[in-house]
Enzyme design. Structure first.
Site, PDB file in Angstrom:
ATOM      1  N   LYS A 233      41.871 -31.525  30.512  1.00  0.00           N
ATOM      2  CA  LYS A 233      43.053 -32.188  31.092  1.00  0.00           C
ATOM      3  C   LYS A 233      42.610 -33.327  32.011  1.00  0.00           C
ATOM      4  O   LYS A 233      41.627 -33.190  32.737  1.00  0.00           O
ATOM      5  CB  LYS A 233      43.870 -31.151  31.868  1.00  0.00           C
ATOM      6  CG  LYS A 233      45.260 -31.592  32.281  1.00  0.00           C
ATOM      7  CD  LYS A 233      46.030 -30.413  32.903  1.00  0.00           C
ATOM      8  CE  LYS A 233      47.412 -30.803  33.362  1.00  0.00           C
ATOM      9  NZ  LYS A 233      48.159 -29.653  33.952  1.00  0.00           N
TER      10      LYS A 233
ATOM     11  N   SER B  23      53.157 -29.431  32.697  1.00  0.00           N
ATOM     12  CA  SER B  23      52.568 -30.749  32.628  1.00  0.00           C
ATOM     13  C   SER B  23      51.450 -30.870  31.587  1.00  0.00           C
ATOM     14  O   SER B  23      51.142 -31.960  31.126  1.00  0.00           O
ATOM     15  CB  SER B  23      52.001 -31.151  33.993  1.00  0.00           C
ATOM     16  OG  SER B  23      50.933 -30.277  34.352  1.00  0.00           O
TER      17      SER B  23
ATOM     18  N   SER C 185      52.163 -24.935  34.298  1.00  0.00           N
ATOM     19  CA  SER C 185      51.723 -26.030  33.424  1.00  0.00           C
ATOM     20  C   SER C 185      50.710 -25.656  32.353  1.00  0.00           C
ATOM     21  O   SER C 185      50.418 -26.460  31.470  1.00  0.00           O
ATOM     22  CB  SER C 185      51.159 -27.172  34.257  1.00  0.00           C
ATOM     23  OG  SER C 185      52.227 -27.881  34.833  1.00  0.00           O
TER      24      SER C 185
END
Ligand code: GLN
Length: 501
Positions: A80, A155, A179
């Site tokens: 990420k 997210s 997330s």
């Protein structure tokens, strides 16, 4: 498309170890897949193919020379883009960090490199991990491989869509309020938020430091376990890192068991507000667990009613303070207004241009909640609610070994459906937020197709702090009960991805 990409990580690990395939072959197959689907799915903000292949070829050489290698050596992974990397830009999905190349690797990234895992690239996210859909990314949303008109969750929608589109066998996510777990639920993948402090946060661009935790994203429970084992452990760079080891998650996943386990159904997280198909799949899983010898009990967590309200005071408060460092001086973007501007005007212009609407909303909210005169009324009350939630959970764990709920109230929604309604967006996390407020571990696993659109739904398992292994034991058991009933793995239901659409 190479068949190699369809294997689970655990299978690839065995194939690599037995030299059935080389790391260069596995890495190249995923890079080819990324080249094919990323223009549509937008999972990756940066692809680091050259660096990945270098690591892969080095691992292959060392293996050929008979060197004893770490377990996941040669297995590619996606990271990420809110974890710092010295060889690739780190944007956290924000314009304000465009082009910034950090001077140091996050501890988790260092651990992946020490394993010899080729890093395929950095995955998309809502700006500074604020959101549930990736629609707040400054670099455009990622798409859900099950239906490209729908969100992949957020997210961490870049990581979930990368794993669900077979662009990566594993990915790293971060979970502040859901997330990792919400994106897992809507893409048919597995995601774990470990116990707070179980994985070092050093090098994670902080959203809310008391809630943030890094964790694995995968296509099976065992795969998530293998990755959690690699990234866990004490780190002197993170003062909240736990001193002790939480044991081997892979051992737990390899010894699945539900017989005699007490499974607590959280009264507040079922029924009204949950999409009927999501609820129906959840009830079926309870039946499967009961048939396999688990004892199903109901638990009451009355303070959960206030979890979202408390979270949306604590998170903006911490975020407004964490984001103060993006001031045009130290990182990334600098906007200089005309004339002979003061430093204050440069900072204001930079933050005005560099931050998106959701980030600004939360900075304003957080600054307000922390201002003198309001501190006790808002932040102070939210912290009290946090204690009440922790007490509810402690009581629930007296009568249950593991708690369960649907991971999310709905399946993946369409782009644009909730973007103008922040409260509707915040409600996606109703089931995942309590784990962050309490610091306990949570795992989302696929729970079948929830509606006539054929979209995936998820089930969430929660365990007491430090009992992450219990999630893997029960999660792996439920996963194999599902596969017996379905006759295949969840991702084998996914439609062939239409690319270039
Ligand atoms: N959707 C939640 C939020 O917007 C969760 C974010 C997260 O876990 N990073 O805050």
């Amino acid at each position: 498309m190479s068949d190699l990409i369809k294997h689970n990580a655990s299978e690839l690990v065995e194939m690599l170890a037995s030299k059935q395939v080389s790391s260069v072959e596995v890495t190249q197959a995923h890079l080819d897949r990324i080249a094919e689907v990323n223009p549509t799915i937008n999972s990756f903000l940066h692809v680091t193919g050259e660096e990945a292949l270098k690591v892969a070829s080095d691992v292959d050489k060392r293996r050929a020379a008979g060197e004893q290698l770490p377990l996941l050596a040669g297995l590619p992974i996606a990271v990420k883009d809110n974890l710092t990397t010295t060889d690739a830009p780190t944007t956290a999905g924000s314009k304000i960090l465009e082009g910034w190349i950090p001077q140091y690797d996050a501890t988790v990234v260092k651990l992946l490199r020490a394993q010899g895992m080729p890093i395929l690239g950095k995955t998309n996210l809502d700006e500074f991990a604020m959101g549930s859909s990736t629609e707040f990314s400054a670099y455009g949303p990622s798409r859900n491989p099950w239906d490209i008109e729908r969100i992949p969750g957020g997210s961490g929608g870049g990581s979930s869509s990368a794993v669900a589109s077979f662009s990566a066998p594993l990915a790293i996510g971060s979970d502040t309020g859901g997330s990792i777990r919400f994106p897992a639920a809507v893409t048919g993948t597995v995601g774990t938020k470990p116990t707070y402090g179980g994985v070092s946060r050093y090098g994670l661009i902080a959203l809310a430091s008391s809630l943030d935790q890094i964790g694995p994203v995968s296509r099976s429970v065992l795969d998530a376990a293998l990755l959690q084992d690699v990234i866990s452990g004490h780190d002197p760079h993170d003062s909240t890192s736990l001193p002790e080891s939480l044991g081997s998650m892979a051992d737990a996943a390899r010894n699945p068991s539900v017989k005699g386990k007490r499974i607590g159904v959280i009264k507040q997280l079922t029924g009204a507000g949950f999409q009927p198909g999501v609820q129906a799949r959840f009830d079926e899983s309870l039946e499967l667990l009961a048939k396999a010898g688990a004892e199903i009990v109901e638990v009451d967590c009355p303070s959960f009613e206030y979890a979202i309200a408390a979270y949306y005071l604590i998170l903006p408060a911490e975020a407004s303070s964490n984001l103060a460092k993006f001031d045009s001086v130290r990182f990334g973007l600098r906007v200089t207004p005309d004339g002979n501007p003061t430093i204050e005007r440069v900072m204001a212009a930079t933050r005005e241009a560099g931050f998106g609407p959701e980030v600004k909303r939360r900075i304003i909210l957080g600054t307000y909640a922390l201002s003198s005169g309001y501190y006790d009324a808002y932040y102070g009350s939210a912290q009290k609610v946090r204690t009440l939630i922790q007490r509810d959970l402690a009581k629930a764990f007296e009568v249950a070994d593991v708690l369960v709920s649907p991971t999310a109230p709905t399946t993946a929604f369409k782009f644009g459906e909730k973007i103008d309604d922040p409260l509707a967006m915040y409600l996606n996390d109703i089931a995942t937020i309590p784990a962050n407020l309490a610091g306990i571990p949570g795992m989302a696993i696929p729970n079948g197709l929830a509606d006539e659109d054929g979209l995936p739904s998820g089930i969430q398992l929660l365990a007491p702090a430090r009992a992450d292994a219990r999630l893997y034991e029960v999660g792996a058991a439920l996963e194999s009960l599902h596969e017996n009933v379905w006759g295949k793995r969840m991702m084998q239901f996914a439609p062939e991805l239409k690319v270039g659409a």
